[in-house]
Motif scaffolding. Sequence first.
Motif, mmCIF file in Angstrom:
data_model
loop_
_atom_site.group_PDB
_atom_site.id
_atom_site.type_symbol
_atom_site.label_atom_id
_atom_site.label_comp_id
_atom_site.label_asym_id
_atom_site.label_seq_id
_atom_site.Cartn_x
_atom_site.Cartn_y
_atom_site.Cartn_z
ATOM 1 N N ALA A 165 0.638 -1.187 0.073
ATOM 2 C CA ALA A 165 0.103 -0.225 -0.130
ATOM 3 C C ALA A 165 0.829 1.672 0.264
ATOM 4 O O ALA A 165 0.788 2.129 -0.634
ATOM 5 N N ARG A 166 2.100 1.454 0.675
ATOM 6 C CA ARG A 166 2.822 1.701 0.471
ATOM 7 C C ARG A 166 4.214 2.314 -0.187
ATOM 8 O O ARG A 166 4.533 1.693 -0.732
ATOM 9 N N ALA A 167 4.104 3.854 -0.942
ATOM 10 C CA ALA A 167 5.154 3.830 -1.560
ATOM 11 C C ALA A 167 7.316 3.135 -0.995
ATOM 12 O O ALA A 167 7.797 3.054 -1.864
ATOM 13 N N GLU A 168 6.547 3.798 0.132
ATOM 14 C CA GLU A 168 8.067 3.073 1.037
ATOM 15 C C GLU A 168 8.105 2.136 0.913
ATOM 16 O O GLU A 168 9.775 0.898 0.176
ATOM 17 N N ASP A 169 7.238 0.845 1.388
ATOM 18 C CA ASP A 169 7.584 -0.461 0.898
ATOM 19 C C ASP A 169 7.218 -0.968 -0.446
ATOM 20 O O ASP A 169 8.194 -2.394 -0.096
ATOM 21 N N GLN A 170 6.708 -0.381 -1.368
ATOM 22 C CA GLN A 170 6.848 -1.109 -2.661
ATOM 23 C C GLN A 170 8.444 -0.570 -3.129
ATOM 24 O O GLN A 170 9.767 -1.617 -3.677
ATOM 25 N N LYS A 171 8.904 0.359 -2.933
ATOM 26 C CA LYS A 171 10.705 1.042 -2.025
ATOM 27 C C LYS A 171 11.791 -0.432 -2.257
ATOM 28 O O LYS A 171 12.602 -0.977 -2.657
ATOM 29 N N ARG A 172 10.806 -0.528 -0.844
ATOM 30 C CA ARG A 172 12.107 -1.234 -0.280
ATOM 31 C C ARG A 172 11.726 -3.180 -0.862
ATOM 32 O O ARG A 172 13.021 -4.191 -0.699
ATOM 33 N N ALA A 173 10.255 -3.974 -1.009
ATOM 34 C CA ALA A 173 10.383 -4.529 -1.919
ATOM 35 C C ALA A 173 11.428 -5.066 -3.470
ATOM 36 O O ALA A 173 11.999 -6.489 -3.880
ATOM 37 N N ARG A 174 11.552 -3.500 -4.079
ATOM 38 C CA ARG A 174 12.567 -3.755 -4.695
ATOM 39 C C ARG A 174 13.965 -4.137 -4.559
ATOM 40 O O ARG A 174 14.498 -4.703 -5.433
ATOM 41 N N LEU A 175 14.160 -2.997 -3.770
ATOM 42 C CA LEU A 175 15.940 -4.173 -3.284
ATOM 43 C C LEU A 175 15.879 -4.588 -2.659
ATOM 44 O O LEU A 175 17.180 -5.026 -2.188
ATOM 45 N N LEU A 176 15.209 -5.317 -2.268
ATOM 46 C CA LEU A 176 15.411 -7.210 -1.436
ATOM 47 C C LEU A 176 16.448 -7.672 -1.901
ATOM 48 O O LEU A 176 17.513 -8.394 -1.262
ATOM 49 N N GLU A 177 16.705 -7.794 -3.080
ATOM 50 C CA GLU A 177 17.354 -8.618 -3.852
ATOM 51 C C GLU A 177 19.266 -7.987 -3.710
ATOM 52 O O GLU A 177 20.096 -8.668 -3.999
ATOM 53 N N LYS A 178 19.231 -6.637 -3.161
ATOM 54 C CA LYS A 178 20.291 -5.770 -3.203
ATOM 55 C C LYS A 178 21.202 -6.078 -2.016
ATOM 56 O O LYS A 178 20.632 -5.867 -0.841
ATOM 57 N N PRO A 179 22.443 -6.892 -1.902
ATOM 58 C CA PRO A 179 23.567 -6.846 -0.561
ATOM 59 C C PRO A 179 23.188 -5.981 0.280
ATOM 60 O O PRO A 179 23.518 -5.045 0.004
ATOM 61 N N CYS A 180 23.563 -6.405 1.203
ATOM 62 C CA CYS A 180 24.017 -4.704 2.323
ATOM 63 C C CYS A 180 25.344 -4.384 1.902
ATOM 64 O O CYS A 180 25.704 -5.736 2.204
ATOM 65 N N ALA A 181 25.667 -3.468 1.450
ATOM 66 C CA ALA A 181 27.297 -2.735 2.284
ATOM 67 C C ALA A 181 27.195 -2.565 3.458
ATOM 68 O O ALA A 181 26.032 -2.068 3.988
ATOM 69 N N PRO A 182 28.428 -2.197 4.157
ATOM 70 C CA PRO A 182 28.363 -1.388 5.678
ATOM 71 C C PRO A 182 28.307 -0.004 5.272
ATOM 72 O O PRO A 182 27.613 0.317 6.319
ATOM 73 N N SER A 183 27.752 0.446 3.932
ATOM 74 C CA SER A 183 27.797 2.302 3.708
ATOM 75 C C SER A 183 25.845 2.191 4.047
ATOM 76 O O SER A 183 25.839 3.261 4.010
ATOM 77 N N ASP A 184 25.544 1.036 4.390
ATOM 78 C CA ASP A 184 24.101 0.992 4.233
ATOM 79 C C ASP A 184 23.440 1.244 5.551
ATOM 80 O O ASP A 184 22.328 0.620 5.644
ATOM 81 N N GLU A 185 24.381 0.736 6.805
ATOM 82 C CA GLU A 185 23.321 0.412 7.988
ATOM 83 C C GLU A 185 23.008 1.509 8.083
ATOM 84 O O GLU A 185 23.594 3.005 8.129
ATOM 85 N N GLY A 186 21.609 1.406 7.953
ATOM 86 C CA GLY A 186 20.852 2.530 9.596
ATOM 87 C C GLY A 186 20.153 3.721 7.730
ATOM 88 O O GLY A 186 19.532 4.655 7.789
ATOM 89 N N ARG A 187 20.672 3.021 6.471
ATOM 90 C CA ARG A 187 20.114 3.523 5.287
ATOM 91 C C ARG A 187 19.504 2.245 4.111
ATOM 92 O O ARG A 187 19.854 2.367 3.101
ATOM 93 N N GLY A 188 18.942 1.767 4.642
ATOM 94 C CA GLY A 188 18.046 1.063 4.417
ATOM 95 C C GLY A 188 18.642 -0.768 4.664
ATOM 96 O O GLY A 188 17.694 -1.763 4.410
ATOM 97 N N CYS A 189 19.467 -1.180 5.386
ATOM 98 C CA CYS A 189 19.760 -1.821 5.781
ATOM 99 C C CYS A 189 20.053 -1.788 7.594
ATOM 100 O O CYS A 189 19.990 -0.778 8.098
ATOM 101 N N TYR A 190 19.445 -3.005 8.159
ATOM 102 C CA TYR A 190 20.420 -2.574 10.412
ATOM 103 C C TYR A 190 20.851 -3.916 10.327
ATOM 104 O O TYR A 190 20.813 -4.734 9.674
#
Length: 216
Positions: free
Chosen positions: A45-70
Amino acid sequence: MVIRPSSARSISLVSRLLGVLAGATLSLTANAFAQFSLPKPEVFARAEDQKRARLLEKPCAPSDEGRGCYRFGGDLVRERPCLYHVEADVVSSLPLDQCYKMDPPRRFRGIWIDEFEGQQFIPEGTTPPEWPRGDPKSPGWRKQADLAIAGSIWLDVSRTDVRRQRQRRGGRVFVEFIGRKTMYPGNYGHMGMFGQEIIVDRLISRRECPRTGACR
Protein backbone atom coordinates in the motif's frame (compact mmCIF):
# COMPACT_ATOMS: atom_id res chain seq x y z
CA MET A 1 4.47 -9.79 14.90
CA VAL A 2 7.61 -9.08 16.92
CA ILE A 3 10.96 -10.65 16.02
CA ARG A 4 14.02 -10.82 18.27
CA PRO A 5 17.40 -12.31 17.37
CA SER A 6 17.00 -14.91 20.12
CA SER A 7 13.48 -15.91 19.12
CA ALA A 8 12.86 -19.56 18.36
CA ARG A 9 12.16 -20.13 14.66
CA SER A 10 8.95 -21.98 13.94
CA ILE A 11 9.50 -24.72 11.33
CA SER A 12 6.03 -26.25 11.38
CA LEU A 13 3.81 -25.48 8.40
CA VAL A 14 0.23 -26.20 7.47
CA SER A 15 -0.60 -29.53 9.11
CA ARG A 16 -0.75 -31.48 5.85
CA LEU A 17 2.82 -30.48 4.99
CA LEU A 18 4.36 -31.36 8.35
CA GLY A 19 7.06 -33.94 7.95
CA VAL A 20 7.18 -33.55 4.19
CA LEU A 21 8.69 -30.08 4.15
CA ALA A 22 10.80 -30.75 7.21
CA GLY A 23 12.71 -33.42 5.33
CA ALA A 24 12.88 -31.34 2.18
CA THR A 25 14.55 -28.27 3.67
CA LEU A 26 18.08 -29.57 3.20
CA SER A 27 17.58 -30.82 -0.33
CA LEU A 28 15.62 -27.99 -2.00
CA THR A 29 16.71 -24.46 -2.75
CA ALA A 30 15.35 -21.65 -0.61
CA ASN A 31 13.06 -20.30 -3.32
CA ALA A 32 11.17 -23.61 -3.33
CA PHE A 33 9.33 -22.49 -0.24
CA ALA A 34 6.75 -19.74 -0.07
CA GLN A 35 8.19 -18.07 3.00
CA PHE A 36 11.39 -17.27 1.07
CA SER A 37 9.68 -15.87 -2.03
CA LEU A 38 10.36 -12.22 -2.82
CA PRO A 39 7.20 -10.10 -2.77
CA LYS A 40 6.20 -8.00 -5.77
CA PRO A 41 6.32 -4.22 -5.15
CA GLU A 42 2.79 -3.57 -6.42
CA VAL A 43 1.16 -5.57 -3.60
CA PHE A 44 2.12 -2.98 -0.97
CA ALA A 45 0.00 0.00 0.00
CA ARG A 46 2.83 2.45 0.80
CA ALA A 47 5.36 3.79 -1.70
CA GLU A 48 8.07 3.28 0.95
CA ASP A 49 7.34 -0.45 1.13
CA GLN A 50 7.20 -0.76 -2.66
CA LYS A 51 10.70 0.73 -2.77
CA ARG A 52 11.92 -1.70 -0.10
CA ALA A 53 10.54 -4.64 -2.09
CA ARG A 54 12.49 -3.57 -5.18
CA LEU A 55 15.73 -3.53 -3.16
CA LEU A 56 15.36 -6.89 -1.41
CA GLU A 57 17.72 -8.70 -3.80
CA LYS A 58 20.43 -6.07 -3.39
CA PRO A 59 23.00 -7.14 -0.74
CA CYS A 60 23.73 -4.74 2.11
CA ALA A 61 27.09 -2.99 2.10
CA PRO A 62 28.64 -1.61 5.32
CA SER A 63 27.82 1.91 4.15
CA ASP A 64 24.11 0.97 3.93
CA GLU A 65 23.71 0.54 7.71
CA GLY A 66 20.98 2.91 8.85
CA ARG A 67 20.03 3.62 5.24
CA GLY A 68 17.86 0.66 4.25
CA CYS A 69 19.81 -1.95 6.20
CA TYR A 70 20.12 -2.71 9.92
CA ARG A 71 22.03 -4.97 12.30
CA PHE A 72 20.20 -8.17 13.26
CA GLY A 73 22.02 -10.88 15.20
CA GLY A 74 25.36 -9.43 14.14
CA ASP A 75 24.54 -9.37 10.43
CA LEU A 76 23.46 -6.57 8.14
CA VAL A 77 19.88 -7.19 7.00
CA ARG A 78 17.95 -5.26 4.38
CA GLU A 79 14.76 -3.58 5.57
CA ARG A 80 11.78 -5.67 4.50
CA PRO A 81 8.50 -4.02 3.53
CA CYS A 82 6.20 -3.08 6.44
CA LEU A 83 8.75 -3.72 9.19
CA TYR A 84 9.58 -1.03 11.74
CA HIS A 85 11.92 -0.88 14.71
CA VAL A 86 10.48 -1.08 18.22
CA GLU A 87 13.91 -1.11 19.86
CA ALA A 88 17.46 -1.45 18.59
CA ASP A 89 17.20 -5.25 18.33
CA VAL A 90 13.44 -5.63 18.01
CA VAL A 91 11.35 -5.23 14.84
CA SER A 92 7.61 -5.49 14.36
CA SER A 93 5.31 -5.44 11.34
CA LEU A 94 2.42 -3.23 10.26
CA PRO A 95 -1.08 -4.75 10.35
CA LEU A 96 -2.06 -6.53 7.16
CA ASP A 97 -4.44 -3.85 5.90
CA GLN A 98 -1.83 -1.11 6.42
CA CYS A 99 0.84 -3.14 4.67
CA TYR A 100 -0.98 -4.59 1.65
CA LYS A 101 -3.54 -3.28 -0.82
CA MET A 102 -6.97 -4.71 0.03
CA ASP A 103 -10.19 -5.22 -1.92
CA PRO A 104 -13.31 -3.32 -0.72
CA PRO A 105 -15.37 -4.99 2.05
CA ARG A 106 -17.90 -7.60 0.91
CA ARG A 107 -19.88 -10.56 2.19
CA PHE A 108 -18.25 -14.00 2.36
CA ARG A 109 -19.69 -17.45 3.14
CA GLY A 110 -17.79 -20.67 3.61
CA ILE A 111 -15.97 -23.06 5.91
CA TRP A 112 -13.41 -21.88 8.45
CA ILE A 113 -10.96 -24.58 9.62
CA ASP A 114 -9.57 -23.47 12.97
CA GLU A 115 -6.19 -25.07 13.70
CA PHE A 116 -3.25 -23.97 15.83
CA GLU A 117 -1.02 -22.88 12.94
CA GLY A 118 -3.61 -22.84 10.19
CA GLN A 119 -6.66 -20.63 9.82
CA GLN A 120 -7.91 -21.79 6.45
CA PHE A 121 -11.04 -20.48 4.73
CA ILE A 122 -12.79 -22.43 1.99
CA PRO A 123 -15.37 -20.24 0.20
CA GLU A 124 -18.78 -21.77 -0.36
CA GLY A 125 -18.96 -23.72 -3.60
CA THR A 126 -15.20 -24.25 -3.90
CA THR A 127 -12.95 -27.26 -3.28
CA PRO A 128 -9.95 -27.05 -0.91
CA PRO A 129 -6.58 -27.33 -2.65
CA GLU A 130 -4.79 -30.66 -2.66
CA TRP A 131 -1.43 -30.57 -0.92
CA PRO A 132 1.44 -32.63 -2.39
CA ARG A 133 2.41 -35.97 -0.94
CA GLY A 134 5.40 -38.24 -1.31
CA ASP A 135 8.96 -37.30 -2.13
CA PRO A 136 9.52 -33.52 -2.47
CA LYS A 137 12.14 -34.26 -5.15
CA SER A 138 9.67 -36.20 -7.30
CA PRO A 139 8.43 -34.69 -10.59
CA GLY A 140 5.46 -32.39 -10.12
CA TRP A 141 5.83 -32.02 -6.33
CA ARG A 142 6.92 -28.38 -6.47
CA LYS A 143 4.22 -27.49 -8.99
CA GLN A 144 1.52 -29.09 -6.81
CA ALA A 145 2.84 -27.29 -3.72
CA ASP A 146 2.71 -23.94 -5.55
CA LEU A 147 -0.85 -24.65 -6.73
CA ALA A 148 -1.94 -25.61 -3.20
CA ILE A 149 -0.45 -22.45 -1.70
CA ALA A 150 -2.00 -20.28 -4.41
CA GLY A 151 -5.43 -21.82 -3.74
CA SER A 152 -5.32 -21.46 0.06
CA ILE A 153 -6.83 -18.57 2.01
CA TRP A 154 -5.78 -17.57 5.52
CA LEU A 155 -8.66 -16.20 7.63
CA ASP A 156 -7.81 -13.46 10.13
CA VAL A 157 -10.48 -13.52 12.86
CA SER A 158 -8.46 -11.48 15.37
CA ARG A 159 -10.73 -8.42 15.07
CA THR A 160 -13.84 -10.31 16.15
CA ASP A 161 -14.83 -12.26 19.27
CA VAL A 162 -15.56 -15.43 17.26
CA ARG A 163 -13.00 -17.44 19.27
CA ARG A 164 -14.80 -16.75 22.53
CA GLN A 165 -17.48 -19.13 21.36
CA ARG A 166 -16.57 -22.68 22.27
CA GLN A 167 -15.54 -24.89 19.38
CA ARG A 168 -13.39 -27.92 18.67
CA ARG A 169 -9.75 -27.21 17.88
CA GLY A 170 -9.28 -28.27 14.29
CA GLY A 171 -13.03 -28.31 13.78
CA ARG A 172 -14.91 -26.90 10.81
CA VAL A 173 -17.21 -23.92 11.22
CA PHE A 174 -19.55 -22.54 8.55
CA VAL A 175 -19.26 -18.75 8.75
CA GLU A 176 -20.82 -15.76 7.04
CA PHE A 177 -19.12 -12.40 7.48
CA ILE A 178 -18.17 -9.04 6.05
CA GLY A 179 -14.49 -8.93 5.25
CA ARG A 180 -11.67 -7.65 3.06
CA LYS A 181 -9.38 -9.80 0.92
CA THR A 182 -5.85 -9.00 -0.17
CA MET A 183 -5.94 -7.44 -3.64
CA TYR A 184 -2.97 -9.41 -5.00
CA PRO A 185 -1.94 -13.04 -4.56
CA GLY A 186 1.20 -13.56 -2.53
CA ASN A 187 2.42 -15.38 0.58
CA TYR A 188 0.23 -14.73 3.60
CA GLY A 189 -0.61 -16.32 6.94
CA HIS A 190 1.62 -18.65 8.92
CA MET A 191 5.03 -19.07 7.24
CA GLY A 192 3.64 -17.48 4.07
CA MET A 193 1.90 -20.71 3.11
CA PHE A 194 -1.36 -19.13 1.93
CA GLY A 195 -1.92 -17.40 -1.39
CA GLN A 196 -4.53 -14.94 -0.08
CA GLU A 197 -5.73 -13.57 3.26
CA ILE A 198 -9.11 -12.26 4.37
CA ILE A 199 -9.71 -10.04 7.40
CA VAL A 200 -13.05 -10.66 9.12
CA ASP A 201 -14.41 -7.21 9.99
CA ARG A 202 -17.90 -8.27 11.13
CA LEU A 203 -19.23 -11.74 11.80
CA ILE A 204 -22.81 -12.31 10.61
CA SER A 205 -23.31 -15.95 11.61
CA ARG A 206 -21.43 -19.11 12.56
CA ARG A 207 -22.34 -22.73 13.15
CA GLU A 208 -20.14 -25.73 13.80
CA CYS A 209 -20.14 -28.35 11.09
CA PRO A 210 -20.98 -31.98 11.85
CA ARG A 211 -18.00 -34.29 12.38
CA THR A 212 -18.94 -36.14 9.22
CA GLY A 213 -20.88 -35.21 6.12
CA ALA A 214 -21.50 -31.94 4.34
CA CYS A 215 -21.11 -28.55 5.97
CA ARG A 216 -23.38 -25.77 4.80
